[in-house]
Design a protein around this motif. Sequence first.
Motif, PDB file in Angstrom:
ATOM      1  N   SER A 874      69.367  51.573  -9.173  1.00  0.00           N
ATOM      2  CA  SER A 874      68.587  50.900 -10.209  1.00  0.00           C
ATOM      3  C   SER A 874      67.865  51.887 -11.120  1.00  0.00           C
ATOM      4  O   SER A 874      67.319  51.502 -12.154  1.00  0.00           O
ATOM      5  N   LEU A 875      67.871  53.174 -10.748  1.00  0.00           N
ATOM      6  CA  LEU A 875      67.071  54.170 -11.461  1.00  0.00           C
ATOM      7  C   LEU A 875      67.590  54.389 -12.880  1.00  0.00           C
ATOM      8  O   LEU A 875      68.792  54.516 -13.109  1.00  0.00           O
ATOM      9  N   GLU A 876      66.661  54.423 -13.839  1.00  0.00           N
ATOM     10  CA  GLU A 876      66.989  54.694 -15.232  1.00  0.00           C
ATOM     11  C   GLU A 876      66.485  56.063 -15.688  1.00  0.00           C
ATOM     12  O   GLU A 876      66.975  56.606 -16.667  1.00  0.00           O
ATOM     13  N   LYS A 877      65.495  56.608 -14.969  1.00  0.00           N
ATOM     14  CA  LYS A 877      64.976  57.916 -15.356  1.00  0.00           C
ATOM     15  C   LYS A 877      64.508  58.658 -14.109  1.00  0.00           C
ATOM     16  O   LYS A 877      63.752  58.123 -13.300  1.00  0.00           O
ATOM     17  N   LEU A 878      64.982  59.899 -13.954  1.00  0.00           N
ATOM     18  CA  LEU A 878      64.576  60.774 -12.870  1.00  0.00           C
ATOM     19  C   LEU A 878      64.122  62.093 -13.479  1.00  0.00           C
ATOM     20  O   LEU A 878      64.860  62.723 -14.231  1.00  0.00           O
ATOM     21  N   GLU A 879      62.894  62.509 -13.158  1.00  0.00           N
ATOM     22  CA  GLU A 879      62.381  63.769 -13.689  1.00  0.00           C
ATOM     23  C   GLU A 879      61.770  64.588 -12.560  1.00  0.00           C
ATOM     24  O   GLU A 879      60.924  64.091 -11.804  1.00  0.00           O
ATOM     25  N   ILE A 880      62.218  65.823 -12.446  1.00  0.00           N
ATOM     26  CA  ILE A 880      61.700  66.753 -11.444  1.00  0.00           C
ATOM     27  C   ILE A 880      61.237  68.009 -12.168  1.00  0.00           C
ATOM     28  O   ILE A 880      61.983  68.601 -12.941  1.00  0.00           O
ATOM     29  N   PHE A 881      59.986  68.414 -11.901  1.00  0.00           N
ATOM     30  CA  PHE A 881      59.396  69.533 -12.628  1.00  0.00           C
ATOM     31  C   PHE A 881      58.549  70.358 -11.664  1.00  0.00           C
ATOM     32  O   PHE A 881      57.741  69.828 -10.915  1.00  0.00           O
ATOM     33  N   HIS A 902      63.349  70.463 -14.601  1.00  0.00           N
ATOM     34  CA  HIS A 902      62.770  71.611 -15.305  1.00  0.00           C
ATOM     35  C   HIS A 902      62.105  72.545 -14.298  1.00  0.00           C
ATOM     36  O   HIS A 902      61.478  72.090 -13.346  1.00  0.00           O
ATOM     37  N   ASP A 903      62.218  73.819 -14.529  1.00  0.00           N
ATOM     38  CA  ASP A 903      61.401  74.805 -13.829  1.00  0.00           C
ATOM     39  C   ASP A 903      61.403  74.571 -12.318  1.00  0.00           C
ATOM     40  O   ASP A 903      60.349  74.487 -11.691  1.00  0.00           O
ATOM     41  N   SER A 904      62.609  74.452 -11.746  1.00  0.00           N
ATOM     42  CA  SER A 904      62.723  74.166 -10.322  1.00  0.00           C
ATOM     43  C   SER A 904      63.744  75.088  -9.679  1.00  0.00           C
ATOM     44  O   SER A 904      64.277  76.011 -10.315  1.00  0.00           O
ATOM     45  N   ASN A 905      64.047  74.821  -8.412  1.00  0.00           N
ATOM     46  CA  ASN A 905      64.954  75.642  -7.626  1.00  0.00           C
ATOM     47  C   ASN A 905      66.314  75.767  -8.310  1.00  0.00           C
ATOM     48  O   ASN A 905      66.912  74.768  -8.714  1.00  0.00           O
ATOM     49  N   ASP A 906      66.835  76.994  -8.400  1.00  0.00           N
ATOM     50  CA  ASP A 906      68.135  77.236  -9.031  1.00  0.00           C
ATOM     51  C   ASP A 906      69.242  76.472  -8.333  1.00  0.00           C
ATOM     52  O   ASP A 906      70.203  76.021  -8.958  1.00  0.00           O
ATOM     53  N   ILE A 907      69.131  76.300  -7.006  1.00  0.00           N
ATOM     54  CA  ILE A 907      70.177  75.596  -6.260  1.00  0.00           C
ATOM     55  C   ILE A 907      70.287  74.153  -6.738  1.00  0.00           C
ATOM     56  O   ILE A 907      71.376  73.625  -6.975  1.00  0.00           O
ATOM     57  N   VAL A 908      69.135  73.531  -6.908  1.00  0.00           N
ATOM     58  CA  VAL A 908      69.142  72.141  -7.385  1.00  0.00           C
ATOM     59  C   VAL A 908      69.740  72.053  -8.766  1.00  0.00           C
ATOM     60  O   VAL A 908      70.535  71.165  -9.071  1.00  0.00           O
ATOM     61  N   MET A 909      69.394  73.003  -9.616  1.00  0.00           N
ATOM     62  CA  MET A 909      69.878  72.933 -10.994  1.00  0.00           C
ATOM     63  C   MET A 909      71.370  73.209 -11.077  1.00  0.00           C
ATOM     64  O   MET A 909      72.068  72.631 -11.905  1.00  0.00           O
ATOM     65  N   LEU A 921      76.709  60.532 -18.613  1.00  0.00           N
ATOM     66  CA  LEU A 921      75.371  61.074 -18.417  1.00  0.00           C
ATOM     67  C   LEU A 921      75.023  62.017 -19.558  1.00  0.00           C
ATOM     68  O   LEU A 921      74.947  63.222 -19.389  1.00  0.00           O
ATOM     69  N   ARG A 922      74.839  61.472 -20.717  1.00  0.00           N
ATOM     70  CA  ARG A 922      74.596  62.310 -21.897  1.00  0.00           C
ATOM     71  C   ARG A 922      73.129  62.703 -22.018  1.00  0.00           C
ATOM     72  O   ARG A 922      72.743  63.334 -22.964  1.00  0.00           O
ATOM     73  N   ARG A 923      72.294  62.253 -21.044  1.00  0.00           N
ATOM     74  CA  ARG A 923      70.872  62.526 -21.173  1.00  0.00           C
ATOM     75  C   ARG A 923      70.382  63.443 -20.065  1.00  0.00           C
ATOM     76  O   ARG A 923      69.202  63.540 -19.842  1.00  0.00           O
ATOM     77  N   VAL A 924      71.297  64.078 -19.341  1.00  0.00           N
ATOM     78  CA  VAL A 924      70.895  64.998 -18.279  1.00  0.00           C
ATOM     79  C   VAL A 924      70.395  66.290 -18.890  1.00  0.00           C
ATOM     80  O   VAL A 924      71.048  66.879 -19.732  1.00  0.00           O
ATOM     81  N   LYS A 925      69.214  66.729 -18.460  1.00  0.00           N
ATOM     82  CA  LYS A 925      68.688  68.010 -18.934  1.00  0.00           C
ATOM     83  C   LYS A 925      68.222  68.819 -17.743  1.00  0.00           C
ATOM     84  O   LYS A 925      67.649  68.288 -16.805  1.00  0.00           O
ATOM     85  N   ILE A 926      68.460  70.104 -17.795  1.00  0.00           N
ATOM     86  CA  ILE A 926      67.954  70.987 -16.765  1.00  0.00           C
ATOM     87  C   ILE A 926      67.245  72.136 -17.451  1.00  0.00           C
ATOM     88  O   ILE A 926      67.099  72.163 -18.656  1.00  0.00           O
ATOM     89  N   SER A 927      66.792  73.125 -16.648  1.00  0.00           N
ATOM     90  CA  SER A 927      65.951  74.168 -17.222  1.00  0.00           C
ATOM     91  C   SER A 927      66.736  75.076 -18.156  1.00  0.00           C
ATOM     92  O   SER A 927      67.942  75.017 -18.260  1.00  0.00           O
ATOM     93  N   GLU A 928      66.025  75.972 -18.807  1.00  0.00           N
ATOM     94  CA  GLU A 928      66.636  76.801 -19.844  1.00  0.00           C
ATOM     95  C   GLU A 928      67.702  77.735 -19.300  1.00  0.00           C
ATOM     96  O   GLU A 928      68.569  78.195 -20.034  1.00  0.00           O
TER      97      GLU A 928
END
Length: 1403
Positions: A874-881, A902-909, A921-928
Amino acid sequence: MGRALLSSLLHDLMDNLLYLTSQTKHFMMKPHKYQRKLMDKLLILDALVDDAEQKQFTEGSNAQAVKGWLNELLHASYQLEELLMQIMATIKSPHSQGQQFFKVITTTKKPDKYIKARISESLENLESLVKKKDVLGLTEHATWRESLQGLPSSSDVLDNYFYGNYPKDYFYGREEEEKSILENLLSASESDEHIKVINIVGKSGEGKTALADVVYFNHKVRESFELRAWITVPYKATATFIAKKILQAVTEEFVAGEDFDILWKRLQESLDGKKFLLVLDDIRIEDELHKWSKLIASLESSAAKGSSIILTSSPHDDPKLLMLPANHDVHVSLLSIDNCWSIFLVHAFGQIDLHQHPELAAVGKEIVNKLGNLPLAAKMIGSLLQDKLHINQWVQILRSELLDAGDVDLPIPSFLVLCYLDLTAQLKRCFAYLSLFPKGYEFKQKEVILLWMAQGFLNDSDSKSNGKSMEDIGDEYFGYLIMRSFLQPFGSGVSFIMHNLVHDLASYAFGESYKHHLSYSRSTEDFPELSFYKHGELSRTILPIYLPLEGAPRWFDSSLLEQIIVKVNPHVFRVLSLSHYDITHLPASIGRLSCLSYLDLSHTALQTLPDSICDLLSLQTLRLTNCTSLTSLPKRICNLVNLRYLDVRDSGLQEMPLEMHKLTSLRALTDFIVSKYVPRFGDLAGLYNLKTLTISKLENVVYAKNASDAKLKEKKSLHELMLQWSNGKHSNGNEMEVLESLEPHKDLKRLTVEYYNGASFPNWLGDKSYWDLQLVDLRHCENCNSLPTLGMLPFLKDLFIEGFTQVSSIGAEFYGVATASQKPFQSLERLQFQDMLEWKQWSILEGIEFPCLVELYIKRCPKLVRDLPKQVLSLEKLEIFGCYALEAPLPKVSDTCQVFVHDSNDIVMRNIAKTHSQPSLRRVKISEEVHEITMQSFSGFPSTKYTVGSSLGEIEEIAHEERMESESTRSRWPLDSSSSDTLRIPKLKETSPRIISHQVEAKIPNIKQQKDPQSSDTKFDTPITTQAAIKVETSSSKEDLDDQRSSFEMLKISTVSQLKSLPTKLHSLKVEGCESLEALPNDLLEGITTLEDLYLISCSSLRSLPSLGSVTTLYIRNCRRLENLPSLESRKQLACLHHLFIGSSCDSLTSLTLDLFPKLKILCIWDCPNLQSFNVTKEYKGDLPSLESLEIRDCPRLMSFPEGGIHAPNLESIFLSNCKNLNNLPDAMNSLTSIKTLFLHKCPEIESFPYGGLPSSLILLSIAYCDKLTPQKNWRLDTLESLNRLELEGGCMGMDSFPEDMILPPNINSLCISTLKSLKKLNYSGFQHLDALQTLEIHCCGMLCSLPDQGLPSSLNQLCVQECPLLTPRLKPNSGKEWHKVARIPHIQIDHQILYLGNQCQS
């Protein structure tokens, strides 16, 4: 049509005259001639005003003369009201000779010359207006007083707006225009222009702004531009003003100064090297062109290539007035008739069912044909008709001359006039008042309602007689204006906006009332002294409009303020705002404004308030927000007995004044400050009308028991509560006891606790009896080493946990004990964890996956390692920072979920880059460190024939996946049950997986041809229809691979827009997340004789089903547009169907014919908002020989079952929940001889059971919150020999004793009663024959104080009593007054104390 706006003012005048007569009747035997003449004239004018209001729009050249007459009547009415209010104020004053004052007017003595002159002048004005009626052609009409009953609340309106039958925020048409703009914005620029300028050209009301809005919020646009800003200002604006607005938008902070050279240089610095998008909505230039040239040059020189500006303009605009010359024009023409019909439909049929009113649909199409294909017209006229169910009402609109053409000289379109005329007088007055705010203003609901209340617009006597407060009435009025599209939600509905043309309508309707109500924008002008001195004595409102980011307070000259207060008429002046002005004190003369109802002093530098402010006995609203220099309130503040809203947030107050308990009208107290010396909690005890309360500085409480003096537990009206300790204060050691003493009433809806220093929380926080609690916000509770148990709050939607710095793990204590009838967090939609510095482990309980969760945020939890929920579809937005240690895999989510890491463990990203690399999934974003995942990051496909695996299209294998669990796991069963009604869904056979390949013809949308920077492969630019090799799983052995098609188990298909063929021997098919899929071919399943299970999930565009063939299980969820459910002709095709699940789907479904499913065993329907009835056919007479389980939930419009009942001899379970309009159970229920369980939850309109009673086979009966369903002898429960357990919770209104004699069957084994608010005693006569009763549970019966004097049945061996505050102290072992009645029972639980008396041991 509704009454004229001015009729409400005329009725107020007549009421005031009658009041004066009643107050002075001992001075005269009959009404004086002045009063009689005034009343006669007012009655005539009331009969004329309806005709005049309509003719001001329809009389052609005479319309302006009629408008002038209405303005004259307005001024004359205001003049008379001023006089009457002056007399009334004198009569009501306890310190005046009021009766003598009025006696001068009403006796036969010669009246005072001044008063006589005023009355004579008013009479002459009214007589003059009456005489003009023949010249203007005005005719008298019958008059009446309108009553607004049954209006929905604004929250209900908003729910329907966003989530109703036809969500009204949907954008129709303009696909080509949208595509053209997006292609231009997103394509690489080949021209010399550094900035793209796109001009959307169209007439007002054709949807220019709506089109720009769709583009602006497009996810690709959001990802492509580093900065985005939307600028809306008055029609013409200076370059300085525009530069300032753009700078404020991009920096999101106030910009001081008016120096253009400084502004454009700062703007240049802010935009330097950044790719930006600006939308300039309806902006025209009006000053020197050289400034505009300099501003444009600054944008061009600083912007990155590809930056863009979108303009909206009218086709009649002079191109020289545009800010920039456009290099791409998009002309918005009229919509197609089909799109106009779609807009009309979602607004006209939002409350009624289109299919049940074909005659209305036919008239509606004729109406749409007359609207000229204008989107705004379709929207407004559709909204006008949505609460009209009679054909003659629709025909009347169709035949209205305003629908064809209005007065071309009017500044507003005629269709808007038609919508306005339909409003009642009260609503017209409220709507017109909103014209005081500028175009583009974002209205706040609370602010508007308080202003309406101050003007006396909410004094509806009929509504008040029904127990509604003025705030409730204002809430309904505001909601109705949204419902009628005069206002529309902005964003998520926190604020509201008004279309420019609708604002023109409000201004026109307000007429010359602006002379009496002064408003102005602080951003463009100082106090308009000239206007005030011209109309000051007439003023009722002074309202400077403050806009966001407007900056520092302006200076307001104290001598000018004194002049204003002296000049206005104190008997009619109602609203004064000095918000955001730099004032340090108020003059004492403020006390003369005896009629002042609204005083806004927020964001000022006030140091003290004059004592005379306590003489403002009419004051309802006092706003002192952010008055940081104000340290105390006047001692006589308790005199303000009409004060309803006191806002002292973020002020400098140190304590509350004495005798606050006298402010009994208070509805909102935004900060009750606990003093170091005297806590004064007792002052809160008498404030029973409070709806919103904050108590701060709780660290000052020395004796915890003092907090209980506030009596929060008795405040039934309290809906929002905030409890605050101060940041950085040391623990007193009594925090737990203080919080325990501040336990609120069970009707609380929102709770916030801040800086609580206790080690744990009291038991009331998280207790499942808080049925209405929807939001819990716990912040900075730094001494707590565990979270409170919140999972059992049945309707908790929003949960925010922040700053629990001692919590290292979250586990079972957070969820509570799950039962068959209640799962943890069954309603939770938003969950946020933030600043949990020691949190390392999240132990997810097996089977607990948050069934309704929409948003999940985990921020700054640096030590969190594991786990996360495994699957939250059911999730529409997940954000981990800021989760540096996180190793747990992300939860499985739907294809449309936005994922931000954002700004999290490299393994997760890195994992997210692999597991979420799908085109949907055109709205997936990860860290820089890892580039944004978009479609360009996929591996390439070298030819048009390619393998679709876990990336593109996500047509994936699912070998061991069990069948989708029914939504029935989210059932809100309030009582535990030993006999749970678990829905029986067979699981897939387990298989031994082996990968094979098969050709499936599918269309995969939007693959762009582009070089991947990490790959030499090429991608494709156009949609491709292809034979795609699809990975599936098989249970075959290696030797059987040649016959691979015979062994398929399950195939899942996602993110395709067309599906043309399938494997021929498939067992189970799951189509999920295919948002572009509109139809499945009717013959798609032909020839697949092995197919048993079909799942259709989250296919938002799907409209039709294929022929079902051999399918035995059909599961449909989140397919709201699905229409062609089986018809009578398809009964043969449905012969195999055993299990049917329909959830959050089929919005067009209004009735379901049950006997079309001859072999159906399980029917489960939930969240079908338009379902009204179940039917049966004459041919098959409702025979359902195989039906075993029937579950209907969250169908608010369901009203009835088939007449004569349903013939289901094998039906074992019925579960009905949250069907608020269902008024009857199926007839002849006693013939359902296999029924074992019956659950009735939250069906408030059911009053009784059917004739003949309930089936004798019934084992469990559970009734919860069915307000009108109270146990009675005619239920014949005593004849139900099989009934083993009875559960009663909530409802049973007025039932003060239970059970009555012989009302329960003697063989009942278990009885549970809960939340029976009126229950005072248990009857021995009803218990004495219950020889089989072994278990008795009593929960949350606040009025129950004793057990039967003769005791309870001797068979009883288990007794549980919880949260019965009057009874539990009397059951104290060995010493309680009621203890002797239960002492022989072997097992007893009193609250949290368990006694095992059979073994003579206690724990």
